[in-house]
Design a protein around this motif. Structure first.
Motif, short mmCIF file in Angstrom:
data_model
loop_
_atom_site.label_atom_id
_atom_site.label_comp_id
_atom_site.label_asym_id
_atom_site.label_seq_id
_atom_site.Cartn_x
_atom_site.Cartn_y
_atom_site.Cartn_z
N HIS A 215 0.84 -1.20 0.00
CA HIS A 215 0.00 0.00 0.00
C HIS A 215 0.88 1.26 0.00
CE1 HIS A 215 -3.75 -2.14 0.45
NE2 HIS A 215 -3.30 -2.81 1.49
N ARG A 216 0.45 2.26 -0.75
CA ARG A 216 1.28 3.45 -0.94
C ARG A 216 0.68 4.71 -0.34
NH1 ARG A 216 5.82 2.27 -1.13
NH2 ARG A 216 6.31 4.31 -2.04
N ARG A 217 -0.65 4.74 -0.17
CA ARG A 217 -1.33 5.94 0.35
C ARG A 217 -2.21 5.50 1.51
NH1 ARG A 217 0.42 10.77 -1.80
NH2 ARG A 217 -1.68 11.63 -1.58
N VAL A 218 -1.77 5.81 2.72
CA VAL A 218 -2.36 5.23 3.93
C VAL A 218 -3.09 6.31 4.73
CG1 VAL A 218 -1.91 3.88 6.02
CG2 VAL A 218 -0.40 3.64 4.01
N PHE A 219 -4.33 6.03 5.08
CA PHE A 219 -5.09 6.89 6.01
C PHE A 219 -4.99 6.22 7.37
CE2 PHE A 219 -9.55 8.66 7.17
CZ PHE A 219 -8.97 9.71 7.86
N LEU A 220 -4.18 6.79 8.27
CA LEU A 220 -3.88 6.20 9.57
C LEU A 220 -4.70 6.90 10.64
CD1 LEU A 220 -2.13 4.18 11.16
CD2 LEU A 220 -0.36 5.95 11.29
N ALA B 185 5.77 4.36 2.66
CA ALA B 185 4.48 4.78 2.10
C ALA B 185 4.23 6.21 2.53
CB ALA B 185 3.35 3.87 2.59
N TRP B 186 3.21 6.83 1.92
CA TRP B 186 2.78 8.17 2.35
C TRP B 186 1.58 8.01 3.27
CZ3 TRP B 186 -1.77 10.91 2.11
CH2 TRP B 186 -1.68 12.27 2.44
N PHE B 187 1.55 8.81 4.35
CA PHE B 187 0.51 8.67 5.37
C PHE B 187 -0.25 9.98 5.57
CE2 PHE B 187 3.49 5.35 6.32
CZ PHE B 187 2.73 4.31 6.84
N LEU B 188 -1.56 9.89 5.58
CA LEU B 188 -2.42 10.93 6.13
C LEU B 188 -2.79 10.47 7.53
CD1 LEU B 188 -4.12 13.53 5.88
CD2 LEU B 188 -5.98 12.10 5.00
N ILE B 189 -2.33 11.19 8.55
CA ILE B 189 -2.51 10.78 9.94
C ILE B 189 -3.51 11.70 10.60
CG2 ILE B 189 -1.38 10.46 12.17
CD1 ILE B 189 1.24 9.98 10.60
N ARG C 93 -9.73 12.68 -2.26
CA ARG C 93 -8.84 13.84 -2.43
C ARG C 93 -7.37 13.45 -2.22
NH1 ARG C 93 -8.90 17.64 1.86
NH2 ARG C 93 -11.03 16.88 2.17
N TYR C 94 -7.12 12.55 -1.30
CA TYR C 94 -5.75 12.16 -0.99
C TYR C 94 -5.34 10.86 -1.68
CZ TYR C 94 -5.35 15.81 2.55
OH TYR C 94 -5.28 17.03 3.19
N GLY C 95 -6.20 10.29 -2.49
CA GLY C 95 -5.86 9.07 -3.21
C GLY C 95 -5.54 7.90 -2.30
N ILE C 96 -6.28 7.76 -1.22
CA ILE C 96 -6.00 6.73 -0.22
C ILE C 96 -6.28 5.34 -0.78
CG2 ILE C 96 -6.68 5.83 2.04
CD1 ILE C 96 -5.10 8.49 2.14
N ASP C 97 -5.35 4.39 -0.54
CA ASP C 97 -5.61 3.02 -0.97
C ASP C 97 -5.77 2.05 0.20
OD1 ASP C 97 -2.98 2.28 -0.17
OD2 ASP C 97 -2.20 2.55 -2.18
N VAL D 291 -11.74 0.92 -0.92
CA VAL D 291 -10.46 1.12 -0.23
C VAL D 291 -10.25 0.00 0.77
CG1 VAL D 291 -9.22 2.65 1.38
CG2 VAL D 291 -10.50 3.62 -0.54
N ALA D 292 -9.07 -0.58 0.78
CA ALA D 292 -8.76 -1.66 1.71
C ALA D 292 -8.79 -1.14 3.16
CB ALA D 292 -7.39 -2.25 1.40
#
Length: 245
Positions: free
Chosen positions: A123-128, A143-147, A182-186, A210-211
């Motif tokens: 996974h590359r775009r993570v919503f944490l 990976a890139w994280f939106l926290i 908007r953030y392309g979360i996967d 989204v997983a």
């Protein structure tokens, strides 16, 4: 009747509001959030010094009953409250909101295991959304994280590539869906906190495919009395009040 109400949750605030005209409620907050949403009535902020300290506090303050309405992942205070109440023979109830059904989520036992799943599945775009204490496990994940958290995590625990979003629920599906797009979360990483306040992120993830990786909540101590709703907790307290009188 004097009731110690443990917790900074929405359920704890609702219970304090329901009971403050009937019994003396002392709401207890850990103090980890600098600007907490406060309940009505008397509030105590800070720890007790473990189970022994809480046992002494219950005795010194002539507490008649304890309701633990802390967050489902606040395992330490729940364990301490259980031990303290048993030692001091104070009636004790846990108000535990029902867990979410995991659905298609990958269920894991810890933040460390969640980080491993995210890395192994590429996974590359993570919503944490595991809270300020849950970021350290992901610091080494590429990976890139939106926290999203109520309070900013320690900067030393953050992944190298991340954006921090300080926010407090409740959230709604439309807003959560927009955020994911908007953030392309996967992948969404969440704790199984339960309740309606933050469930919208799961609905939005399902809508968009989204997983989801979900950290299961820790088990409650053996033998504790548990209810799932504020109404049930109110009934329990009222029954103790009748017994005390």
């Amino acid at each position: 009747m004097r009731l110690l109400l443990l917790g900074g949750t929405g359920e704890a605030r609702a219970l304090a509001a329901r009971l403050h005209d009937e019994v003396e409620v002392i709401s207890s907050l850990a103090g980890r959030v600098p600007d907490p949403a406060l309940p009505v009535g008397r509030v105590r902020i800070g720890g007790y010094g473990g189970a022994a300290g809480l046992r002494d506090w219950l005795t010194d303050n002539a507490v008649d009953a304890v309701v633990d309405a802390t967050h489902p992942f606040a395992a330490t205070i729940t364990a301490h409250a259980t031990a303290a109440c048993r030692a001091s023979q104070v009636p004790h109830l846990v108000l535990a909101r029902p867990a979410w059904a995991p659905g298609r989520a990958v269920v894991v036992g810890s933040d460390v295991e969640a980080a491993r799943v995210v890395a192994e599945r590429g996974h590359r775009r993570v919503f944490l959304t595991t809270g300020r204490s849950g970021t350290a496990a992901f610091a080494g994940v590429d990976a890139w994280f939106l926290i999203r958290a109520v309070t900013a995590p320690d900067p030393d625990t953050l992944p190298a590539d991340c954006e921090l979003l300080l926010s407090r629920g409740p959230y709604h599906v439309d807003g959560e869906r927009d955020l994911l797009q908007r953030y392309g979360i996967d992948v969404l990483v969440t704790k199984n906190s339960g309740g309606a306040m933050t469930h919208a992120k799961l609905d939005a993830a399902a809508d968009l495919g989204v997983a989801v990786v979900m950290v299961e909540r820790p088990p409650l101590p053996d033998g504790v009395e548990v209810v799932a709703t504020v109404d049930e907790a109110v009934s329990w307290v009222r029954a103790r009040e009748v017994s005390a009188s």
